[in-house]
Enzyme design. Structure first.
Site, PDB file in Angstrom:
ATOM      1  N   MET A 176      31.383  42.754  36.649  1.00 61.02           N
ATOM      2  CA  MET A 176      32.036  43.666  37.773  1.00 61.02           C
ATOM      3  C   MET A 176      32.882  42.641  38.660  1.00 61.02           C
ATOM      4  O   MET A 176      32.530  41.820  38.737  1.00 61.02           O
ATOM      5  CB  MET A 176      30.784  44.223  38.627  1.00 61.02           C
ATOM      6  CG  MET A 176      31.457  44.797  39.850  1.00 61.02           C
ATOM      7  SD  MET A 176      32.643  46.281  39.694  1.00 61.02           S
ATOM      8  CE  MET A 176      33.747  46.333  40.964  1.00 61.02           C
ATOM      9  N   GLU A 232      37.631  40.261  33.739  1.00 56.76           N
ATOM     10  CA  GLU A 232      37.424  40.416  35.355  1.00 56.76           C
ATOM     11  C   GLU A 232      38.251  39.327  35.928  1.00 56.76           C
ATOM     12  O   GLU A 232      38.624  39.893  37.296  1.00 56.76           O
ATOM     13  CB  GLU A 232      35.946  39.826  35.391  1.00 56.76           C
ATOM     14  CG  GLU A 232      34.710  40.550  34.410  1.00 56.76           C
ATOM     15  CD  GLU A 232      34.833  42.061  34.793  1.00 56.76           C
ATOM     16  OE1 GLU A 232      35.239  42.393  35.869  1.00 56.76           O
ATOM     17  OE2 GLU A 232      34.567  43.113  33.752  1.00 56.76           O
ATOM     18  N   HIS A 280      41.482  41.740  36.457  1.00 55.70           N
ATOM     19  CA  HIS A 280      41.112  42.360  37.792  1.00 55.70           C
ATOM     20  C   HIS A 280      41.301  41.854  39.096  1.00 55.70           C
ATOM     21  O   HIS A 280      41.668  42.680  40.004  1.00 55.70           O
ATOM     22  CB  HIS A 280      39.805  42.891  37.787  1.00 55.70           C
ATOM     23  CG  HIS A 280      39.411  43.963  36.638  1.00 55.70           C
ATOM     24  ND1 HIS A 280      40.181  45.267  36.815  1.00 55.70           N
ATOM     25  CD2 HIS A 280      38.363  44.218  35.903  1.00 55.70           C
ATOM     26  CE1 HIS A 280      39.695  46.071  36.125  1.00 55.70           C
ATOM     27  NE2 HIS A 280      38.749  45.715  35.452  1.00 55.70           N
TER      28      HIS A 280
END
Length: 840
Positions: free
Chosen positions: A261, A296, A299
């Site tokens: 995440m 990630e 992102h």
């Protein structure tokens, strides 16, 4: 149908002052949030998101306010006579419970030196920040955050930003963080507990930290630190927008539902997705960790710096991160030829999933709160989306894509965007109407099959939507970048049909290197030209050709029996990625022989014949200086030799297992070795040994290998035993449950028993995983694993009443389509596949 209320339309937060006290032992938390924001003109109340929280007090501009909490809508409504349009301050006192569900605020469990320990961590995407504090929990509601956490002493406390101040008050460790940049609530995060770390700095001075529990070996952090540091440096240069924060923390959590995440400045991972033990880790795991880390990291720009306005444009986050992970890893580790992995993993799953009638489009409207989690379909918003952006990259050129993205990030930094904002930047950079090309692809589900035929010197093309399984008639058309080898064919096909003169006698290649999202159905004569020239085709064109034939067979456009002789033309193949697709084709054939031992033995023997040459070349042990492709290929060919059940191969496997400690087995062959011994074991005490090793090891990869191996057992007693431990979280962590359950479902010796267990234990699964982003995967994976008409009926009987759950509805409907297709396909082609195998 209930629709999602957009709370930002009535109140726009600008800044949060959040103070939370965490009682890990008592499993509670309590806090106060002060929100500075602007209420729109005409507003009668202020509404915030809140779920499973107790509200103690609310003030509006310093005055006590009334409030009501609607748990079903997850909304806290604040009323006061003075509420009008303008700037206001809302203060809410709240409390809640720390629960084991891996969302919101939750504990992670691990053991170190025989002592059971815990971390506390958060997971707020997609809409779980509201479980930790009242907020406007929507991506468009960007604000700055000041966070203060009060925790037990003697722990590491991590947040999105560096620590500003840390002191002890009333026997609690009070940690104050620097103010965050303007960001969405789902990106807020913290991790608390005993952690080790390794650090480095990028060329621009960003501090990069890799964290793990003390149970992990320190050297397992090294690879991640190297990739994360170089990854930030790559994106700094590629986007020409510096990484926006002073630090980049990456934390391996013992319990984590997803793979990772992208919380801004505090990225969280499953341990296996970040940590790689140089002694027990496989090359495949290292490569996957590199892809996950760079996904990630991308992102931090795509999603964090610039964020989609609403979840219908989730692809602006995930599809781009999917593309950028491959661009980055290819730059960092060019010897890996990582685009081959993209062609065999992302492309294969995107083409398979997107062929089902009823699958979502990349850009999908969200009509209900529970639909938000369902749009995270890995095969569509990640794999297909990344494939479409790869198509765009190829069409306009990487330099043009890069130029457009530089403008995009500079123009929309700390803001929210929609698809057309990106298309505008790329149109300006390319001088082409990118929206005209791409909007059809992102708004329509499915993809075309391009039928290619010839008559004399004339080539005829015709596109229509490709389906596997039952479907409604479709008139959809796409603008298709043809990627054709014949110079007379246009760059872009925009019509349903096209006829041109063929310019040469060379084999006609369509969609060179599989960069565009469609498949090609060649006439037998054109296919024969390509098959006869396999050695001259690129690696990706060779694997693409075989994968297309497997898909066409599933759609009943060709016979599955054609795969049998076609595989023979690939017997001299030396590239691992192409062998990956050979495995796909062989696995397609396996479903036709599952109930016929004699026929299965023919397929086993054929598999061994195909693998023999590469097995002789590669052997059992790695050679000094061998390529990464050969290292991974050895695993495939050894697996096929084991599948052939040649006695000398099985004997060698047993000898390797009995003479080598499990942690010293070649990590690239380990799961094949252990699974074979389990499968053919007569003494089932091996299960005791493996379960004990599973409990003892701190290596997530070794744990996964053991789980995959023991779930391949053929013993009814062991199957019942394994089903008996699935709910024991001291053995099977909730994050790993799906792996165990699906592995047993895939095992034909365990399928019926496991399917029955799943139905019997559905209430437990619902309670344990109901709020999780992976919840909708259950009907999907069950449909993939079931095989018979009776099981189809059982699937319908069980799941159709559950379609009332919005989170499950789409995957239940797609599961029925997939099962019906599979059963009809087996019935149609079973006889011809039998004939083809018997003629070998």
């Amino acid at each position: 149908m209930q629709t999602v209320a957009r709370l930002i339309q009535t109140f726009v937060p600008e800044h949060y002052q959040l103070s939370v006290s965490l009682d890990r032992i008592g499993r509670t938390f309590a806090g106060t949030v002060t929100i500075n924001g602007e209420s729109v003109v005409g507003a009668k109340n202020i509404m915030l998101h809140a779920k499973d929280l107790a509200i103690q007090s609310v003030t509006f501009d310093g005055k006590r306010a009334d409030f009501s909490l609607n748990n079903e809508d997850q909304e806290l409504t604040i009323t006061h006579p003075d509420i009008t349009g303008g700037t206001h301050v809302v203060v809410v006192g709240f409390s809640g419970e720390i629960t084991d569900g891996m969302h919101g605020l939750y504990p992670c469990y691990y053991e170190h030196d025989g002592v059971k320990k815990e971390l506390l961590a958060t997971q707020f995407e997609s809409h779980h920040a509201r479980e930790a504090f009242p907020c406007i929990d929507e991506p468009e509601a960007k604000a700055t955050f000041d966070v203060i956490l009060s925790t037990e002493q003697g722990v590491v406390v991590l947040g999105n930003m560096p620590v500003k101040d840390q002191r002890v008050e009333n026997d609690l460790l009070v940690t104050t963080f620097e103010t965050t940049p303007r960001m969405s609530s789902y990106l807020l995060a913290w991790v608390i507990g005993e952690l080790q770390k390794k650090s480095a700095k990028t060329k621009s001075g960003v501090e990069v930290n890799i964290y793990a529990t003390p149970a992990q070996t320190p050297e397992s952090l090294d690879f991640a630190l190297d990739i994360a540091t170089r990854g930030i440096e790559f994106f700094d240069e590629y986007f020409e927008v510096p990484y926006p924060l002073p630090k980049s923390d990456h934390v391996a959590l013992p319990d984590f539902s997803s793979g990772a995440m992208e919380n801004w400045g505090l990225v969280t991972y499953r341990e296996i997705a970040l940590l790689t033990d140089p002694k027990t880790g496989s090359l495949q795991t290292r490569q996957q960790a590199a892809l996950t880390i760079t996904h990630e990291l991308s992102h931090q720009w795509f999603g964090n710096l610039v964020t989609m306005k609403w979840w219908n444009d989730l692809w602006l986050n995930e599809s781009f991160a999917n593309l950028m992970e491959y661009i980055c890893v290819d730059a960092l580790e060019p010897d890996w030829n990582i685009w081959l992995d993209q062609a065999t993993y992302e492309v294969v799953q995107a083409l398979r999933r997107d062929s089902l009638d009823g699958v979502q489009a990349i850009q999908t409207e969200v009509h209900h709160p529970d639909e938000i989690s369902t749009i995270f379909d890995p095969s569509i918003v990640y794999a297909k989306g990344g494939r479409l952006l790869r198509m765009l990259q190829t069409y306009i050129g990487d330099a043009t894509l890069q130029a457009g993205l530089k403008v995009y990030f500079k123009k929309y930094a700390y803001q929210n965007t929609e698809a057309n904002d990106l298309w505008e930047c790329l149109s300006d950079a390319s001088g082409q109407d990118i929206g005209l090309l791409m909007n059809t692809w992102i708004s329509q589900s499915g993809y075309p099959v391009l039928s290619v035929s010839e008559e004399g010197d004339t080539i005829h093309l015709s596109q229509e939507q490709f389906f596997i399984g039952p479907h409604q008639a479709s008139e959809k058309l796409w603008p298709i970048p043809l990627g054709a080898s014949d110079k007379n064919l246009p760059r872009l096909l925009t019509e349903k049909t096209l006829t041109v003169e063929r310019s040469s006698d060379s084999p006609l290649i369509i969609n060179h290197d599989s960069t565009a999202h469609f498949i090609t159905h060649y006439t037998p004569s054109l296919l024969a030209e390509l098959v006869g020239s396999l050695a001259t085709l690129s690696d990706i064109d060779r694997l693409k050709l075989l994968n297309e034939q497997a898909l066409l067979a599933q759609a009943s456009l060709i016979s599955s029996a054609a795969l049998v002789p076609l595989l023979g033309y690939y017997k001299d193949e030396t590239v691992e990625a192409v062998w990956d697709i050979m495995l796909v084709a062989l696995n397609e054939l396996k479903k036709f022989v599952e109930t016929d031992i004699a026929l299965e033995n023919k397929l086993r023997a054929y598999s061994g014949q195909l693998a023999q040459k590469q097995f002789e070349r590669l052997g059992w042990e790695a050679k000094p200086g061998e390529t990464e492709s050969d290292t991974k290929l050895r695993s495939i060919v050894v697996g096929l030799m084991i599948y052939s059940e040649r006695p000398e191969i099985l004997e060698k496997v047993h000898k390797i297992y009995t003479s080598t400690p499990i942690e010293e087995l070649d990590p690239n062959l380990r799961v094949n070795i252990i699974a074979t011994v389990v499968r053919y074991a007569t003494d089932q005490t091996i299960i005791d040994t493996l379960l004990a090793e599973h409990q003892k090891t701190t290596s997530s990869e070794l744990k996964e290998d053991i789980a995959s191996a023991i779930t391949s057992t053929r013993s009814p007693e062991v199957i019942e035993r394994l089903l008996g431990i699935l709910k024991d979280q001291s053995i099977v962590r909730p994050q790993d449950f799906m792996r165990w359950f699906v592995s047993l479902l895939r095992n034909r010796y365990a399928r019926v028993t496991t399917w029955r267990w799943g139905r019997d234990e559905w209430a437990w699964m619902q309670e344990t995983f109901g709020g999780d982003k992976s919840y909708d995967a259950f009907p999907r994976y069950v449909a993939i694993c079931l095989m018979t008409t009776q099981q189809l009926q059982e699937y319908k009987d069980f799941f159709e009443p559950l379609k009332a759950e919005v989170a499950l509805r789409r995957n239940i409907e797609l599961g029925i389509v997939e099962l019906e297709s599979k059963i009809a396909h087996i019935a149609r082609d079973e006889a011809v596949v039998r004939k083809a195998l018997l003629e070998l």
